[in-house]
Design an enzyme around this catalytic site. Structure first.
Site, PDB file in Angstrom:
ATOM      1  N   HIS A 170      17.204 -44.509  54.115  1.00 41.80           N
ATOM      2  CA  HIS A 170      16.114 -43.680  54.131  1.00 41.80           C
ATOM      3  C   HIS A 170      16.291 -42.309  54.288  1.00 41.80           C
ATOM      4  O   HIS A 170      15.639 -41.436  53.755  1.00 41.80           O
ATOM      5  CB  HIS A 170      15.482 -44.262  55.492  1.00 41.80           C
ATOM      6  CG  HIS A 170      14.602 -45.375  55.394  1.00 41.80           C
ATOM      7  ND1 HIS A 170      14.239 -45.954  56.661  1.00 41.80           N
ATOM      8  CD2 HIS A 170      14.304 -46.116  54.502  1.00 41.80           C
ATOM      9  CE1 HIS A 170      13.682 -47.045  56.252  1.00 41.80           C
ATOM     10  NE2 HIS A 170      13.529 -47.255  55.056  1.00 41.80           N
ATOM     11  N   ARG A 212       8.552 -49.914  42.543  1.00 40.62           N
ATOM     12  CA  ARG A 212       9.144 -50.816  43.124  1.00 40.62           C
ATOM     13  C   ARG A 212       8.465 -51.706  44.381  1.00 40.62           C
ATOM     14  O   ARG A 212       8.281 -51.167  45.548  1.00 40.62           O
ATOM     15  CB  ARG A 212      10.495 -50.140  43.942  1.00 40.62           C
ATOM     16  CG  ARG A 212      11.396 -49.563  42.951  1.00 40.62           C
ATOM     17  CD  ARG A 212      12.735 -48.911  43.506  1.00 40.62           C
ATOM     18  NE  ARG A 212      13.707 -48.435  42.913  1.00 40.62           N
ATOM     19  CZ  ARG A 212      13.772 -46.958  42.464  1.00 40.62           C
ATOM     20  NH1 ARG A 212      12.861 -46.313  43.011  1.00 40.62           N
ATOM     21  NH2 ARG A 212      14.685 -46.582  41.601  1.00 40.62           N
ATOM     22  N   ARG A 263       6.955 -53.425  38.993  1.00 44.12           N
ATOM     23  CA  ARG A 263       8.066 -54.522  38.850  1.00 44.12           C
ATOM     24  C   ARG A 263       7.866 -55.400  39.986  1.00 44.12           C
ATOM     25  O   ARG A 263       7.572 -55.261  41.162  1.00 44.12           O
ATOM     26  CB  ARG A 263       9.357 -54.004  39.459  1.00 44.12           C
ATOM     27  CG  ARG A 263      10.645 -54.676  39.501  1.00 44.12           C
ATOM     28  CD  ARG A 263      12.018 -54.227  39.520  1.00 44.12           C
ATOM     29  NE  ARG A 263      11.979 -53.690  40.808  1.00 44.12           N
ATOM     30  CZ  ARG A 263      13.054 -52.996  40.993  1.00 44.12           C
ATOM     31  NH1 ARG A 263      14.160 -52.669  40.182  1.00 44.12           N
ATOM     32  NH2 ARG A 263      13.327 -52.534  42.296  1.00 44.12           N
ATOM     33  N   GLU A 323      19.345 -55.836  33.291  1.00 48.18           N
ATOM     34  CA  GLU A 323      20.142 -55.359  34.069  1.00 48.18           C
ATOM     35  C   GLU A 323      21.372 -56.255  34.339  1.00 48.18           C
ATOM     36  O   GLU A 323      22.189 -56.104  35.199  1.00 48.18           O
ATOM     37  CB  GLU A 323      19.563 -55.254  35.614  1.00 48.18           C
ATOM     38  CG  GLU A 323      18.533 -56.453  35.958  1.00 48.18           C
ATOM     39  CD  GLU A 323      17.591 -56.285  37.101  1.00 48.18           C
ATOM     40  OE1 GLU A 323      17.923 -55.116  37.897  1.00 48.18           O
ATOM     41  OE2 GLU A 323      16.477 -56.736  37.325  1.00 48.18           O
ATOM     42  N   ASN A 332      21.213 -48.916  37.162  1.00 47.52           N
ATOM     43  CA  ASN A 332      22.087 -49.139  38.460  1.00 47.52           C
ATOM     44  C   ASN A 332      22.541 -50.466  38.351  1.00 47.52           C
ATOM     45  O   ASN A 332      23.990 -50.702  38.657  1.00 47.52           O
ATOM     46  CB  ASN A 332      21.326 -48.930  39.480  1.00 47.52           C
ATOM     47  CG  ASN A 332      20.536 -47.467  39.562  1.00 47.52           C
ATOM     48  OD1 ASN A 332      20.593 -46.831  38.658  1.00 47.52           O
ATOM     49  ND2 ASN A 332      19.882 -47.261  40.577  1.00 47.52           N
ATOM     50  N   ASP A 333      21.996 -51.425  38.374  1.00 54.48           N
ATOM     51  CA  ASP A 333      22.443 -52.884  38.216  1.00 54.48           C
ATOM     52  C   ASP A 333      23.330 -53.295  37.177  1.00 54.48           C
ATOM     53  O   ASP A 333      24.155 -53.887  37.129  1.00 54.48           O
ATOM     54  CB  ASP A 333      21.558 -53.938  38.624  1.00 54.48           C
ATOM     55  CG  ASP A 333      21.223 -54.190  39.826  1.00 54.48           C
ATOM     56  OD1 ASP A 333      21.898 -54.069  40.794  1.00 54.48           O
ATOM     57  OD2 ASP A 333      20.064 -54.642  40.251  1.00 54.48           O
ATOM     58  N   CYS A 347      15.051 -46.789  33.487  1.00 52.77           N
ATOM     59  CA  CYS A 347      14.675 -46.571  34.873  1.00 52.77           C
ATOM     60  C   CYS A 347      15.511 -46.427  35.902  1.00 52.77           C
ATOM     61  O   CYS A 347      15.171 -46.100  37.072  1.00 52.77           O
ATOM     62  CB  CYS A 347      13.400 -47.485  35.266  1.00 52.77           C
ATOM     63  SG  CYS A 347      14.089 -49.263  35.371  1.00 52.77           S
TER      64      CYS A 347
END
Length: 583
Positions: free
Chosen positions: A198, A305, A345, A443, A466-467, A514
């Protein structure tokens, strides 16, 4: 005192220079003692009163939120209020006091430690970092119980010119961050946190330089030390030498000038120097992020997301948002984007994001029942989300994105579920877009290596870098021990990226990126050279990427690409990518 440098995780761009202000944590190391039996109920009431006080504090903070505050802040305060109301925090510690005669602080910390241990088992970086929310709520209650508070120094005259305040803390909650919003607050440094914490999300939404995951910064940095935060590198320089301080002041001034120039590009179309149009889209977590996306000039939302709508319910509250609640959120986002497409998504939770915090996780949840695998295993939950998204598509253009697909049967089952949801809505007489586009997240390396089965079935592809990097290199990007091995320029990653973009182009279906790579201006020309024409990123990154695109010439980039994609030596790849920006 000698100057020293700390290295952490860069989460928000820019440079901040100022004096350190240390926030003392309400350490979870509290006094432990047994309460006499006749005082047990009084101890229970003491904890109940502290929880009620924190509820009031959070409500006051929420009520006092400025209208221009990022939507994330209100959402995070809601999450903390929900955690505080959850029986795991509001009731179990009371039972511990009654059954074990622990004092209130000990009982609360015992339960927080138990919950934290469960979250440590979670493989997914995003949900694992939700552990900090529980600890932040616990700390807030402890501060009431122990009579300590997060105090700010009095604001001195000329603080602006003397150097802005740099907050240094073990960890900092979104609620505490609000204290600094209207202060001469230049940036912050925390021991804990990662890319998805956060703290990081709020830093990006407020556009404040920050460095997190600094381990023991709060122990090494002293009150009023001069501190430089290089948010781009995740570096903190403490007590810098005068010449270093001057260099960073010049860089800071240059960045401010560049940022002002970028503001003039909001309405400028994203077109390369040789005339190729590029689509720039925004990544969002909540419908209230849409105004910021519009303000930055995004042509749509490339990634909504949806798990953010479930945040604070899964894991420890065990209450899912209803179909109607989801529908309202999706509809709100579509309406806010005023005709620009919104890509939603589907839920990315699973064994690593259990619906019950006490549920046993698998040995390696990143490789287990997560994302689409979990959704197909929970068809009623999945159908409810699909119906909500479809219903919202009646109010504006929506694209439906399925995460973590790797098998043909997963694609076919997902498409069959979408058809089932459409039929359920037809039977109920509810409107939706019957031609809604359905896409796949690429991914998993297996997906990138078997694209023909994807392009045959899907309307578009979105590469989650990222993944993809994490799975290709077998690296948990949230694990500090191996974070240095996480490299978007690894030859294998570049091969998977370039081949996915090329195969999508040959098949005539749109491909976007993305992940974090899309918002990294050092990689913009590399991705353009690979043929990428759709970038989706955090709204604060959009104008800088647009500036890079406006100054790029595909005719000059093209000759370098074969050499980069054939090279196996990391140093040569890095040098060639830097050369792209120099040309």
């Amino acid at each position: 005192m000698a100057s020293f440098t700390l290295h952490g995780i860069p989460v928000s761009r820019g440079i901040a220079i100022g004096r350190a202000h240390l926030l003392a944590p309400a350490a979870l190391d509290v006094k432990h003692y047994l309460v006499p039996q006749e005082q047990v109920e009084a101890e229970v009431q003491r904890l109940q009163k502290a929880i009620a006080t924190v509820h009031k504090e959070l409500q006051t903070i929420w009520n006092d939120l400025p209208k221009d505050s990022p939507a994330e802040l209100g959402a995070f305060i809601d999450v903390h209020a929900l955690i505080l109301s959850d029986p795991m925090i509001a009731e179990v510690p009371l039972d511990i006091i009654r059954s074990r005669s622990y004092n209130a602080e000990w009982a609360l910390v015992t339960q927080i430690d138990e919950l934290s241990a469960q979250f440590d088992e979670i493989e997914d970086a995003y949900l694992r970092e939700r552990k900090s929310d529980i600890q932040q709520v616990g700390e807030r209650v402890l501060k009431v119980l122990t009579g300590t508070a997060t105090a700010l120094p009095p604001q001195a005259d000329g603080e602006e010119s003397a150097g802005r305040m740099i907050v240094v803390a073990h960890d900092i909650s979104p609620a505490d961050m609000l204290q600094f919003k209207d202060r001469a607050f230049g940036g912050f440094v925390t021991d804990l946190g990662g890319q998805n914490s956060h703290t990081a999300i709020v830093a990006r939404s407020l556009d404040i330089p920050a460095a997190v995951g600094m381990y023991n910064a709060s122990a090494l940095i002293q009150q009023d030390d001069w501190v430089i935060i290089d948010g781009d590198a995740g570096v903190v320089i403490v007590d810098p030498a005068p010449n270093v301080l001057e260099q960073y002041r010049e860089r800071q001034a240059r960045l401010l000038r560049e940022r002002k120039k970028l503001g003039k590009l909001k309405k400028t179309p994203a077109v390369t120097r040789d005339g190729t149009p590029i689509m720039l889209l925004a990544n969002i977590e909540l419908p209230d992020d849409c105004p910021a996306a519009m303000e930055a000039g995004a042509m749509g939302v490339g990634l909504f997301r949806s798990e953010f709508l479930f945040m604070g319910r899964t894991g420890y509250l065990n209450k899912l948002p209803s179909e109607d609640e989801q529908f309202e959120s999706y509809r709100k986002a579509v309406m806010a984007m005023k005709g620009r497409p919104v890509t939603i998504r589907t839920l990315d939770i699973g064994a690593d994001k259990p619906l019950d915090a006490a549920e046993q996780t698998s040995l390696n949840p990143a490789l287990g029942l997560r994302a689409i695998r979990f959704c197909l295993a929970e068809p009623q939950m999945f159908l409810a989300q699909l119906r909500a998204i479809l219903r919202a598509s009646a109010y504006g253009p929506i694209k439906l994105l399925i995460p973590m697909l790797a098998h043909a049967f997963e694609i076919d089952q997902s498409l069959a579920m979408i058809e089932q949801a459409k039929n359920q809505l037809r039977d109920a007489g509810k409107k939706f877009d019957p031609l809604i586009q359905v896409g796949a997240m690429i991914e998993i390396p297996a997906a990138a290596l078997t694209l023909p089965m994807f392009v045959k079935r899907m309307d578009f592809l979105s590469i989650g870098t990222n993944d993809l990097i994490q799975y290709t290199l077998a690296i948990d990007r949230a694990d500090h021990e191996v974070a240095h091995l996480y490299n978007p320029l690894h030859p294998a990653v570049l091969y998977l990226l370039s081949s996915t973009i090329a195969i999508g182009a040959k098949a005539g279906i749109p491909v976007s990126v993305c992940g974090e790579m899309a918002g990294d201006i050092k990689l913009t020309r590399l991705l353009l050279g690979m043929g990428l024409r759709e970038f989706s990123m955090h709204p604060t990154q959009l104008l800088a990427v647009k500036h890079e695109i406006l100054n790029s010439d595909l005719m000059l980039i093209a000759p370098h690409m074969k050499k980069i994609l054939r090279t196996m030596e990391p140093a040569m790849i890095m040098s060639a990518v830097e050369q792209l920006r120099a040309d």
